[in-house]
Design a protein around this motif. Sequence first.
Motif, PDB file in Angstrom:
ATOM      1  N   ALA A  57       0.819  -1.216   0.000  1.00 50.71           N
ATOM      2  CA  ALA A  57       0.000   0.000   0.000  1.00 50.71           C
ATOM      3  C   ALA A  57       0.852   1.265   0.000  1.00 50.71           C
ATOM      4  O   ALA A  57       0.517   2.233  -0.694  1.00 50.71           O
ATOM      5  N   THR A  58       1.935   1.262   0.734  1.00 53.45           N
ATOM      6  CA  THR A  58       2.788   2.451   0.796  1.00 53.45           C
ATOM      7  C   THR A  58       3.330   2.812  -0.581  1.00 53.45           C
ATOM      8  O   THR A  58       3.281   3.972  -0.992  1.00 53.45           O
ATOM      9  N   GLN A  59       3.808   1.815  -1.305  1.00 50.18           N
ATOM     10  CA  GLN A  59       4.348   2.075  -2.645  1.00 50.18           C
ATOM     11  C   GLN A  59       3.233   2.452  -3.626  1.00 50.18           C
ATOM     12  O   GLN A  59       3.433   3.293  -4.501  1.00 50.18           O
ATOM     13  N   ALA A  60       2.071   1.837  -3.484  1.00 47.21           N
ATOM     14  CA  ALA A  60       0.948   2.151  -4.375  1.00 47.21           C
ATOM     15  C   ALA A  60       0.497   3.595  -4.184  1.00 47.21           C
ATOM     16  O   ALA A  60       0.258   4.319  -5.155  1.00 47.21           O
ATOM     17  N   ILE A  61       0.392   4.028  -2.941  1.00 53.07           N
ATOM     18  CA  ILE A  61      -0.029   5.402  -2.663  1.00 53.07           C
ATOM     19  C   ILE A  61       1.019   6.395  -3.148  1.00 53.07           C
ATOM     20  O   ILE A  61       0.682   7.441  -3.731  1.00 53.07           O
ATOM     21  N   ALA A  62       2.288   6.066  -2.978  1.00 54.31           N
ATOM     22  CA  ALA A  62       3.362   6.941  -3.472  1.00 54.31           C
ATOM     23  C   ALA A  62       3.303   7.048  -4.998  1.00 54.31           C
ATOM     24  O   ALA A  62       3.458   8.149  -5.557  1.00 54.31           O
ATOM     25  N   ARG A  63       3.058   5.941  -5.663  1.00 53.48           N
ATOM     26  CA  ARG A  63       2.974   5.954  -7.132  1.00 53.48           C
ATOM     27  C   ARG A  63       1.748   6.734  -7.592  1.00 53.48           C
ATOM     28  O   ARG A  63       1.830   7.503  -8.557  1.00 53.48           O
ATOM     29  N   GLU A  64       0.633   6.568  -6.908  1.00 58.59           N
ATOM     30  CA  GLU A  64      -0.580   7.327  -7.244  1.00 58.59           C
ATOM     31  C   GLU A  64      -0.299   8.829  -7.150  1.00 58.59           C
ATOM     32  O   GLU A  64      -0.640   9.588  -8.062  1.00 58.59           O
ATOM     33  N   LYS A  65       0.337   9.257  -6.082  1.00 56.46           N
ATOM     34  CA  LYS A  65       0.662  10.678  -5.913  1.00 56.46           C
ATOM     35  C   LYS A  65       1.610  11.151  -7.000  1.00 56.46           C
ATOM     36  O   LYS A  65       1.466  12.262  -7.521  1.00 56.46           O
ATOM     37  N   GLN A  66       2.579  10.300  -7.341  1.00 54.88           N
ATOM     38  CA  GLN A  66       3.523  10.661  -8.405  1.00 54.88           C
ATOM     39  C   GLN A  66       2.776  10.881  -9.717  1.00 54.88           C
ATOM     40  O   GLN A  66       2.973  11.891 -10.388  1.00 54.88           O
ATOM     41  N   LEU A  67       1.929   9.934 -10.088  1.00 54.83           N
ATOM     42  CA  LEU A  67       1.180  10.046 -11.349  1.00 54.83           C
ATOM     43  C   LEU A  67       0.261  11.256 -11.350  1.00 54.83           C
ATOM     44  O   LEU A  67       0.134  11.947 -12.366  1.00 54.83           O
ATOM     45  N   LYS A  68      -0.376  11.526 -10.230  1.00 56.31           N
ATOM     46  CA  LYS A  68      -1.269  12.687 -10.150  1.00 56.31           C
ATOM     47  C   LYS A  68      -0.515  13.995 -10.344  1.00 56.31           C
ATOM     48  O   LYS A  68      -1.089  14.978 -10.789  1.00 56.31           O
ATOM     49  N   GLY A  69       0.776  14.003 -10.030  1.00 59.48           N
ATOM     50  CA  GLY A  69       1.589  15.203 -10.201  1.00 59.48           C
ATOM     51  C   GLY A  69       2.114  15.409 -11.612  1.00 59.48           C
ATOM     52  O   GLY A  69       2.674  16.453 -11.926  1.00 59.48           O
ATOM     53  N   TRP A  70       1.951  14.418 -12.460  1.00 57.98           N
ATOM     54  CA  TRP A  70       2.444  14.511 -13.831  1.00 57.98           C
ATOM     55  C   TRP A  70       1.540  15.399 -14.685  1.00 57.98           C
ATOM     56  O   TRP A  70       0.355  15.573 -14.407  1.00 57.98           O
ATOM     57  N   THR A  71       2.111  15.906 -15.768  1.00 60.20           N
ATOM     58  CA  THR A  71       1.321  16.642 -16.751  1.00 60.20           C
ATOM     59  C   THR A  71       0.406  15.676 -17.502  1.00 60.20           C
ATOM     60  O   THR A  71       0.660  14.469 -17.539  1.00 60.20           O
ATOM     61  N   ARG A  72      -0.603  16.221 -18.132  1.00 58.02           N
ATOM     62  CA  ARG A  72      -1.506  15.381 -18.919  1.00 58.02           C
ATOM     63  C   ARG A  72      -0.742  14.680 -20.033  1.00 58.02           C
ATOM     64  O   ARG A  72      -0.974  13.490 -20.314  1.00 58.02           O
ATOM     65  N   SER A  73       0.181  15.364 -20.684  1.00 60.12           N
ATOM     66  CA  SER A  73       0.912  14.737 -21.793  1.00 60.12           C
ATOM     67  C   SER A  73       1.771  13.568 -21.307  1.00 60.12           C
ATOM     68  O   SER A  73       1.891  12.557 -22.002  1.00 60.12           O
ATOM     69  N   LYS A  74       2.332  13.673 -20.126  1.00 58.70           N
ATOM     70  CA  LYS A  74       3.142  12.579 -19.588  1.00 58.70           C
ATOM     71  C   LYS A  74       2.247  11.387 -19.227  1.00 58.70           C
ATOM     72  O   LYS A  74       2.613  10.230 -19.461  1.00 58.70           O
ATOM     73  N   LYS A  75       1.070  11.658 -18.670  1.00 60.75           N
ATOM     74  CA  LYS A  75       0.108  10.586 -18.367  1.00 60.75           C
ATOM     75  C   LYS A  75      -0.353   9.918 -19.662  1.00 60.75           C
ATOM     76  O   LYS A  75      -0.448   8.686 -19.728  1.00 60.75           O
TER      77      LYS A  75
END
Length: 96
Positions: A57-75
């Motif tokens: 869960a810790t790594q999943a939540i960290a990855r979710e936060k990372q992805l949410k911080g990306w630009t739309r083009s990077k996503k």
Amino acid sequence: MYVYILTNPTKTVLYIGVTNDLPRRLYAHSNGRGDAGKFTGRYQADLLVYFENCPDATQAIAREKQLKGWTRSKKDALITAFNQEWQSIDLETWAG
């Protein structure tokens, strides 16, 4: 644990979430379609276009936060590399 990205039929909205039971969570999103009180319901974002498995869960939540911080083009690039046509993923038949 899973990090996942949903989109709507016109692919104009992205929703990023985390869950320990992806099929159950997708079912909940699809049943909330049209529910204006929920982001995925309001924007009809219930099409799975990306997911990844995380060890805990810790790594999943960290990855979710990372992805949410990306630009739309990077996503968009991440999704396209995983699912080139942005097809709605059926977990039972997905071959990757």
